[in-house]
Motif scaffolding. Sequence first.
Motif, PDB file in Angstrom:
ATOM      1  N   GLY A  14      36.567  39.199  27.143  1.00 40.48           N
ATOM      2  CA  GLY A  14      35.891  38.614  28.298  1.00 40.48           C
ATOM      3  C   GLY A  14      35.143  37.353  27.917  1.00 40.48           C
ATOM      4  N   SER A  15      34.441  37.411  26.810  1.00 41.42           N
ATOM      5  CA  SER A  15      33.697  36.239  26.333  1.00 41.42           C
ATOM      6  C   SER A  15      34.640  35.108  25.968  1.00 41.42           C
ATOM      7  CB  SER A  15      32.851  36.606  25.113  1.00 41.42           C
ATOM      8  OG  SER A  15      31.891  37.566  25.459  1.00 41.42           O
ATOM      9  N   MET A  16      35.746  35.460  25.319  1.00 38.77           N
ATOM     10  CA  MET A  16      36.715  34.440  24.936  1.00 38.77           C
ATOM     11  C   MET A  16      37.251  33.705  26.160  1.00 38.77           C
ATOM     12  SD  MET A  16      40.438  34.798  23.246  1.00 38.77           S
ATOM     13  CE  MET A  16      41.093  35.036  24.861  1.00 38.77           C
ATOM     14  N   GLU A  75      37.717  40.458  34.656  1.00 35.35           N
ATOM     15  CA  GLU A  75      38.455  41.723  34.492  1.00 35.35           C
ATOM     16  C   GLU A  75      38.068  42.415  33.183  1.00 35.35           C
ATOM     17  OE1 GLU A  75      42.732  41.860  35.018  1.00 35.35           O
ATOM     18  OE2 GLU A  75      42.599  40.136  36.385  1.00 35.35           O
ATOM     19  N   TRP A  76      38.046  41.650  32.080  1.00 32.67           N
ATOM     20  CA  TRP A  76      37.718  42.233  30.779  1.00 32.67           C
ATOM     21  C   TRP A  76      36.264  42.696  30.748  1.00 32.67           C
ATOM     22  CZ3 TRP A  76      41.180  44.245  27.949  1.00 32.67           C
ATOM     23  CH2 TRP A  76      42.453  43.688  27.846  1.00 32.67           C
ATOM     24  N   PHE A  77      35.350  41.905  31.332  1.00 31.51           N
ATOM     25  CA  PHE A  77      33.953  42.330  31.390  1.00 31.51           C
ATOM     26  C   PHE A  77      33.818  43.619  32.194  1.00 31.51           C
ATOM     27  CE2 PHE A  77      32.456  37.687  30.829  1.00 31.51           C
ATOM     28  CZ  PHE A  77      32.285  37.851  29.466  1.00 31.51           C
ATOM     29  N   GLY A  78      34.565  43.718  33.284  1.00 31.99           N
ATOM     30  CA  GLY A  78      34.538  44.928  34.099  1.00 31.99           C
ATOM     31  C   GLY A  78      35.026  46.143  33.327  1.00 31.99           C
ATOM     32  N   MET A  79      36.091  45.961  32.549  1.00 29.61           N
ATOM     33  CA  MET A  79      36.598  47.067  31.724  1.00 29.61           C
ATOM     34  C   MET A  79      35.585  47.457  30.656  1.00 29.61           C
ATOM     35  SD  MET A  79      40.661  46.423  31.211  1.00 29.61           S
ATOM     36  CE  MET A  79      40.957  44.715  31.619  1.00 29.61           C
ATOM     37  N   ALA A  80      34.949  46.453  30.053  1.00 26.21           N
ATOM     38  CA  ALA A  80      33.931  46.744  29.036  1.00 26.21           C
ATOM     39  C   ALA A  80      32.761  47.487  29.673  1.00 26.21           C
ATOM     40  CB  ALA A  80      33.444  45.446  28.380  1.00 26.21           C
ATOM     41  N   SER A 122      27.495  40.631  32.035  1.00 24.26           N
ATOM     42  CA  SER A 122      28.395  39.483  32.105  1.00 24.26           C
ATOM     43  C   SER A 122      29.251  39.523  33.351  1.00 24.26           C
ATOM     44  CB  SER A 122      29.293  39.434  30.849  1.00 24.26           C
ATOM     45  OG  SER A 122      28.500  39.295  29.698  1.00 24.26           O
ATOM     46  N   TYR A 123      29.673  40.729  33.753  1.00 22.40           N
ATOM     47  CA  TYR A 123      30.460  40.881  34.968  1.00 22.40           C
ATOM     48  C   TYR A 123      29.625  40.445  36.184  1.00 22.40           C
ATOM     49  CZ  TYR A 123      33.293  43.012  38.629  1.00 22.40           C
ATOM     50  OH  TYR A 123      34.065  43.221  39.739  1.00 22.40           O
ATOM     51  N   ARG A 124      28.389  40.916  36.261  1.00 25.03           N
ATOM     52  CA  ARG A 124      27.507  40.547  37.372  1.00 25.03           C
ATOM     53  C   ARG A 124      27.256  39.050  37.412  1.00 25.03           C
ATOM     54  NH1 ARG A 124      25.064  45.485  36.068  1.00 25.03           N
ATOM     55  NH2 ARG A 124      23.516  44.463  34.739  1.00 25.03           N
ATOM     56  N   ALA A 125      27.118  38.433  36.235  1.00 31.17           N
ATOM     57  CA  ALA A 125      26.839  36.996  36.176  1.00 31.17           C
ATOM     58  C   ALA A 125      27.990  36.162  36.723  1.00 31.17           C
ATOM     59  CB  ALA A 125      26.535  36.580  34.735  1.00 31.17           C
ATOM     60  N   LEU A 126      29.211  36.702  36.638  1.00 30.65           N
ATOM     61  CA  LEU A 126      30.368  35.960  37.146  1.00 30.65           C
ATOM     62  C   LEU A 126      30.604  36.180  38.630  1.00 30.65           C
ATOM     63  CD1 LEU A 126      32.979  36.293  34.250  1.00 30.65           C
ATOM     64  CD2 LEU A 126      31.529  34.339  34.839  1.00 30.65           C
TER      65      LEU A 126
END
Length: 166
Positions: free
Chosen positions: A121-123, A145-150, A161-165
């Motif tokens: 997600g960070s990448m 998507e990756w932040f959500g899975m994490a 990170s998901y919320r920030a996006l």
Amino acid sequence: MTILLTKNKFDYRLVILSLAFALSLSACAKVTERTANNGDAEAQFKMGMYYFDGSGGVSTDYYKAGDWFQKSAAQGYAPAQLALGEAYGKGRGVRQDYEKSLAWFQKSAAQGHAPAQLALGSMYNLSWGYRDYPYSYKDTELAKEWFGMACDGGSQEGCSSYRALN
């Protein structure tokens, strides 16, 4: 004089205790190494971490760490796959290779390893984050998507990170 004698006894016991602790770490690394040499993926990963951090009674050696991570990752051990991906991304113990880094991150993340999902997600969110990276992977939707899975895997940083996006 009694105070100094008591203090010296304390210092002496502290030195003995410190040596015993150091020896137990070294012994722990030896037992782990035996298990790792017998093909145990988790032990191989631990040996990689010992060499990477210079812990467990061994000196820091990124090349030995990379070798142990490679052995463990090849058996499908997700934490080792992530560690190997990081090693390739930064060129520590292995030749720097961003494509291999991405591939190992993906293998680890595909197993549901939340730290690897967070790394992906960070990448994608930061377009890798390595200076002089020749490719651009900036993709905010994929990062989300990756932040959500994490986040689903228990990573609070992934949730933030998901919320920030959004």
